[in-house]
Design a protein around this motif. Structure first.
Motif, PDB file in Angstrom:
ATOM      1  N   TYR A 143       0.642   0.661 -11.501  1.00 31.26           N
ATOM      2  CA  TYR A 143       0.534   1.996 -12.103  1.00 31.26           C
ATOM      3  C   TYR A 143      -0.929   2.343 -12.389  1.00 31.26           C
ATOM      4  CZ  TYR A 143       1.293   5.903 -15.296  1.00 31.26           C
ATOM      5  OH  TYR A 143       1.265   7.142 -15.894  1.00 31.26           O
ATOM      6  N   MET A 144      -1.689   1.376 -12.861  1.00 33.80           N
ATOM      7  CA  MET A 144      -3.101   1.628 -13.150  1.00 33.80           C
ATOM      8  C   MET A 144      -3.887   1.941 -11.880  1.00 33.80           C
ATOM      9  SD  MET A 144      -3.728  -1.353 -16.007  1.00 33.80           S
ATOM     10  CE  MET A 144      -5.468  -0.972 -16.155  1.00 33.80           C
ATOM     11  N   VAL A 145      -3.573   1.252 -10.791  1.00 37.75           N
ATOM     12  CA  VAL A 145      -4.239   1.536  -9.520  1.00 37.75           C
ATOM     13  C   VAL A 145      -3.912   2.944  -9.039  1.00 37.75           C
ATOM     14  CG1 VAL A 145      -4.349   0.899  -7.082  1.00 37.75           C
ATOM     15  CG2 VAL A 145      -4.385  -0.878  -8.834  1.00 37.75           C
ATOM     16  N   VAL A 146      -2.620   3.304  -9.093  1.00 39.37           N
ATOM     17  CA  VAL A 146      -2.211   4.646  -8.674  1.00 39.37           C
ATOM     18  C   VAL A 146      -2.890   5.704  -9.546  1.00 39.37           C
ATOM     19  CG1 VAL A 146      -0.239   6.216  -8.469  1.00 39.37           C
ATOM     20  CG2 VAL A 146      -0.007   3.838  -7.754  1.00 39.37           C
ATOM     21  N   LYS A 147      -3.008   5.429 -10.834  1.00 36.20           N
ATOM     22  CA  LYS A 147      -3.659   6.379 -11.740  1.00 36.20           C
ATOM     23  C   LYS A 147      -5.140   6.513 -11.429  1.00 36.20           C
ATOM     24  CE  LYS A 147      -4.345   7.350 -16.664  1.00 36.20           C
ATOM     25  NZ  LYS A 147      -4.100   6.861 -18.049  1.00 36.20           N
ATOM     26  N   GLU A 148      -5.814   5.405 -11.139  1.00 36.18           N
ATOM     27  CA  GLU A 148      -7.243   5.454 -10.829  1.00 36.18           C
ATOM     28  C   GLU A 148      -7.521   6.240  -9.553  1.00 36.18           C
ATOM     29  OE1 GLU A 148      -9.933   4.464 -12.474  1.00 36.18           O
ATOM     30  OE2 GLU A 148      -8.613   3.995 -14.162  1.00 36.18           O
ATOM     31  N   PHE A 149      -6.599   6.236  -8.631  1.00 32.33           N
ATOM     32  CA  PHE A 149      -6.770   7.002  -7.399  1.00 32.33           C
ATOM     33  C   PHE A 149      -6.365   8.464  -7.573  1.00 32.33           C
ATOM     34  CE2 PHE A 149      -7.061   2.871  -5.346  1.00 32.33           C
ATOM     35  CZ  PHE A 149      -7.973   3.111  -4.332  1.00 32.33           C
ATOM     36  N   GLY A 150      -5.941   8.829  -8.774  1.00 35.63           N
ATOM     37  CA  GLY A 150      -5.604  10.222  -9.048  1.00 35.63           C
ATOM     38  C   GLY A 150      -4.322  10.698  -8.388  1.00 35.63           C
ATOM     39  N   MET A 151      -3.370   9.794  -8.165  1.00 36.51           N
ATOM     40  CA  MET A 151      -2.141  10.181  -7.485  1.00 36.51           C
ATOM     41  C   MET A 151      -0.966  10.408  -8.426  1.00 36.51           C
ATOM     42  SD  MET A 151      -2.185   7.906  -3.971  1.00 36.51           S
ATOM     43  CE  MET A 151      -2.269   6.313  -4.803  1.00 36.51           C
ATOM     44  N   ILE A 152      -1.184  10.263  -9.738  1.00 39.61           N
ATOM     45  CA  ILE A 152      -0.107  10.501 -10.694  1.00 39.61           C
ATOM     46  C   ILE A 152       0.306  11.967 -10.626  1.00 39.61           C
ATOM     47  CG2 ILE A 152       0.519  10.512 -13.138  1.00 39.61           C
ATOM     48  CD1 ILE A 152       0.365   7.738 -11.977  1.00 39.61           C
ATOM     49  N   ASP A 153       1.604  12.215 -10.635  1.00 46.25           N
ATOM     50  CA  ASP A 153       2.179  13.554 -10.565  1.00 46.25           C
ATOM     51  C   ASP A 153       1.725  14.292  -9.304  1.00 46.25           C
ATOM     52  OD1 ASP A 153       3.923  15.469 -11.525  1.00 46.25           O
ATOM     53  OD2 ASP A 153       2.381  16.538 -12.659  1.00 46.25           O
ATOM     54  N   ALA A 157       1.802   9.898  -4.505  1.00 43.42           N
ATOM     55  CA  ALA A 157       2.285   8.730  -5.247  1.00 43.42           C
ATOM     56  C   ALA A 157       3.557   8.145  -4.638  1.00 43.42           C
ATOM     57  CB  ALA A 157       2.538   9.107  -6.710  1.00 43.42           C
ATOM     58  N   LEU A 158       4.312   8.952  -3.879  1.00 45.14           N
ATOM     59  CA  LEU A 158       5.528   8.461  -3.239  1.00 45.14           C
ATOM     60  C   LEU A 158       5.304   8.112  -1.772  1.00 45.14           C
ATOM     61  CD1 LEU A 158       8.246  10.850  -4.709  1.00 45.14           C
ATOM     62  CD2 LEU A 158       7.304   8.746  -5.654  1.00 45.14           C
ATOM     63  N   LEU A 159       4.113   8.377  -1.250  1.00 41.22           N
ATOM     64  CA  LEU A 159       3.846   8.133   0.166  1.00 41.22           C
ATOM     65  C   LEU A 159       2.949   6.936   0.425  1.00 41.22           C
ATOM     66  CD1 LEU A 159       3.211  11.823   1.340  1.00 41.22           C
ATOM     67  CD2 LEU A 159       5.358  10.545   1.380  1.00 41.22           C
ATOM     68  N   ILE A 160       1.976   6.682  -0.456  1.00 44.42           N
ATOM     69  CA  ILE A 160       0.958   5.680  -0.183  1.00 44.42           C
ATOM     70  C   ILE A 160       1.237   4.304  -0.801  1.00 44.42           C
ATOM     71  CG2 ILE A 160      -1.504   5.136  -0.385  1.00 44.42           C
ATOM     72  CD1 ILE A 160      -0.785   7.355   1.612  1.00 44.42           C
ATOM     73  N   PRO A 161       1.567   4.195  -2.111  1.00 43.53           N
ATOM     74  CA  PRO A 161       1.664   2.849  -2.723  1.00 43.53           C
ATOM     75  C   PRO A 161       2.613   1.897  -2.008  1.00 43.53           C
ATOM     76  CG  PRO A 161       1.641   4.534  -4.419  1.00 43.53           C
ATOM     77  CD  PRO A 161       1.758   5.254  -3.118  1.00 43.53           C
ATOM     78  N   ASN A 162       3.751   2.384  -1.522  1.00 44.37           N
ATOM     79  CA  ASN A 162       4.719   1.515  -0.835  1.00 44.37           C
ATOM     80  C   ASN A 162       4.840   1.873   0.638  1.00 44.37           C
ATOM     81  OD1 ASN A 162       5.505  -0.094  -3.067  1.00 44.37           O
ATOM     82  ND2 ASN A 162       6.773   1.589  -3.828  1.00 44.37           N
ATOM     83  N   ALA A 163       3.708   2.238   1.247  1.00 51.50           N
ATOM     84  CA  ALA A 163       3.745   2.689   2.645  1.00 51.50           C
ATOM     85  C   ALA A 163       4.049   1.552   3.608  1.00 51.50           C
ATOM     86  CB  ALA A 163       2.423   3.360   3.015  1.00 51.50           C
ATOM     87  N   ILE A 231       8.575   6.970 -12.258  1.00 53.80           N
ATOM     88  CA  ILE A 231       7.380   6.469 -12.939  1.00 53.80           C
ATOM     89  C   ILE A 231       6.193   7.412 -12.775  1.00 53.80           C
ATOM     90  CG2 ILE A 231       5.692   4.595 -12.985  1.00 53.80           C
ATOM     91  CD1 ILE A 231       7.891   2.717 -12.116  1.00 53.80           C
ATOM     92  N   TYR A 232       5.981   7.895 -11.552  1.00 50.68           N
ATOM     93  CA  TYR A 232       4.740   8.592 -11.239  1.00 50.68           C
ATOM     94  C   TYR A 232       4.820  10.111 -11.366  1.00 50.68           C
ATOM     95  CZ  TYR A 232       3.653   4.050  -9.144  1.00 50.68           C
ATOM     96  OH  TYR A 232       3.454   2.708  -8.938  1.00 50.68           O
ATOM     97  N   LEU A 233       6.012  10.703 -11.279  1.00 57.14           N
ATOM     98  CA  LEU A 233       6.123  12.155 -11.262  1.00 57.14           C
ATOM     99  C   LEU A 233       6.513  12.706 -12.632  1.00 57.14           C
ATOM    100  CD1 LEU A 233       7.904  12.822  -7.843  1.00 57.14           C
ATOM    101  CD2 LEU A 233       5.464  12.709  -8.353  1.00 57.14           C
ATOM    102  N   LYS A 234       5.917  13.840 -12.980  1.00 50.71           N
ATOM    103  CA  LYS A 234       6.228  14.538 -14.228  1.00 50.71           C
ATOM    104  C   LYS A 234       6.738  15.953 -13.974  1.00 50.71           C
ATOM    105  CE  LYS A 234       2.489  12.043 -16.595  1.00 50.71           C
ATOM    106  NZ  LYS A 234       1.201  12.187 -17.343  1.00 50.71           N
ATOM    107  N   SER A 235       6.299  16.582 -12.921  1.00 52.54           N
ATOM    108  CA  SER A 235       6.683  17.959 -12.613  1.00 52.54           C
ATOM    109  C   SER A 235       8.052  17.973 -11.938  1.00 52.54           C
ATOM    110  CB  SER A 235       5.648  18.620 -11.697  1.00 52.54           C
ATOM    111  OG  SER A 235       4.361  18.596 -12.298  1.00 52.54           O
ATOM    112  N   ALA A 236       8.959  18.801 -12.456  1.00 55.87           N
ATOM    113  CA  ALA A 236      10.319  18.851 -11.908  1.00 55.87           C
ATOM    114  C   ALA A 236      10.346  19.379 -10.487  1.00 55.87           C
ATOM    115  CB  ALA A 236      11.201  19.717 -12.802  1.00 55.87           C
ATOM    116  N   ASN A 237       9.356  20.214 -10.109  1.00 53.51           N
ATOM    117  CA  ASN A 237       9.358  20.762  -8.755  1.00 53.51           C
ATOM    118  C   ASN A 237       8.954  19.740  -7.701  1.00 53.51           C
ATOM    119  OD1 ASN A 237       6.734  20.659  -9.748  1.00 53.51           O
ATOM    120  ND2 ASN A 237       6.040  22.360  -8.482  1.00 53.51           N
TER     121      ASN A 237
END
Length: 307
Positions: A143-153, A157-163, A231-237
């Motif tokens: 989660y910290m790595v994803v956050k540092e790369f600015g991919m939160i929300d 975040a759904l395409l790269i970490p588990n690619a 975990i990574y998404l906050k926006s409902a859209n």
């Protein structure tokens, strides 16, 4: 005038091998076991489909066990009258399509060099790749790595970490080793073919079975994934379908209705929605699978036959 057979010509003699009692018993056992396995697999599918088009009262009371009872499409009406459903469908289609293309491309780019004996350091690199199957950083460091790369929300975040999945890399590497011989590459180099041209014109056309396997595995994984979105998404859209369906179930299970009759109706509807959600979520995969099943079987048998 009908042609007549020569005098000495006779019909070929076909010897019919008679099965022994032991062979017949073995075949009976095999067919019985396969029939039980088929029944165990197909019954849950029929039960879920029947429950999804039955009335809420019939589902809750347990009257549905095989065929629909008091046919009703109320569960699907509630689902498709929810605006978030179509948004979730669109997001899931995007995540599945884009994520599968990215994953397959990266997997092939890693697996093919690992399959060539001329690639320097391939043993060490493959060992490091395999090491990640046994040990990982864990949820919080990821989660910290994803956050540092600015991919939160964000969709990334759904395409790269588990690619990339290591097991798929191993399967693709084994396929390339057994199906793309070094002599073929040497012949292409003599003819002046570059590595990219060889990859595009030779490797990809000969790798349709393994590509179908990779597309199916990554596609099903992307379609069913919801934990990363949670975990990574906050926006409902940006929510995929699975996260939207989870929210619908939670809303229908939430207490707050004081009227006992309405509370019972809500519980019945919530139980019905579970089966309707399963049908809605699995239908795209069931539609796609028959088209790639032939290649899927070929790709999964990589390395099983030596010769």
């Amino acid at each position: 005038m009908a042609a007549t057979k020569p005098a000495g010509q006779q019909r070929p003699f076909r010897l019919k091998i008679r099965e022994s009692a032991g062979d017949r018993l073995l075949l009976f056992i095999i067919y019985t076991v396969l029939s039980l396995v088929l029944l165990a697999v197909i019954y849950p599918l029929i039960y879920i489909l029947s429950s999804s088009i039955s009335s809420p009262a019939a589902v809750t009371s347990g009257r549905v066990w095989l065929w629909p009872v008091d046919i009703s499409f109320r569960g699907f009406e509630v689902l498709f009258n929810t605006p978030q459903i179509m948004t979730g469908y669109g997001n899931s289609l995007f995540y599945t399509t884009a994520g599968t293309l990215i994953s397959v491309a990266l997997t092939v780019m890693i697996a093919y060099p690992m399959s060539r004996k001329t690639f320097f350091g391939r043993g060490v690199i493959m060992m490091l790749i395999t090491f990640t199957m046994l040990f990982s950083g864990g949820l919080i460091p990821t989660y910290m790595v994803v956050k540092e790369f600015g991919m939160i929300d964000s969709r990334w975040a759904l395409l790269i970490p588990n690619a990339i999945w290591v097991w798929q890399v191993i399967i693709a590497r084994s396929f390339f080793q057994s199906s793309i011989p070094d002599e073929l590459m040497e012949a292409a180099e003599i003819d002046g073919c570059s590595d990219l041209r060889f990859m595009r014109s030779v490797v990809i056309p000969l790798s349709k079975p393994i590509l179908a396997v990779l597309f199916l595995m990554y596609g099903v994984g992307q379609w069913n994934a919801y934990f990363d979105a949670l975990i990574y998404l906050k926006s409902a859209n940006l929510f995929p379908l699975q996260l939207v369906l989870r929210s619908i179930i939670i809303m229908n299970n939430t207490a707050g209705v004081t009227d006992a009759l309405k509370q019972v109706e809500r519980q019945q509807l919530s139980e019905l929605l579970k089966y309707s959600l399963i049908v809605v979520a699995t239908l795209p995969v069931l539609i796609i699978y028959p088209f790639v099943q032939r290649y899927f079987v070929q790709g999964m048998l990589v390395g099983s036959v030596k010769g």
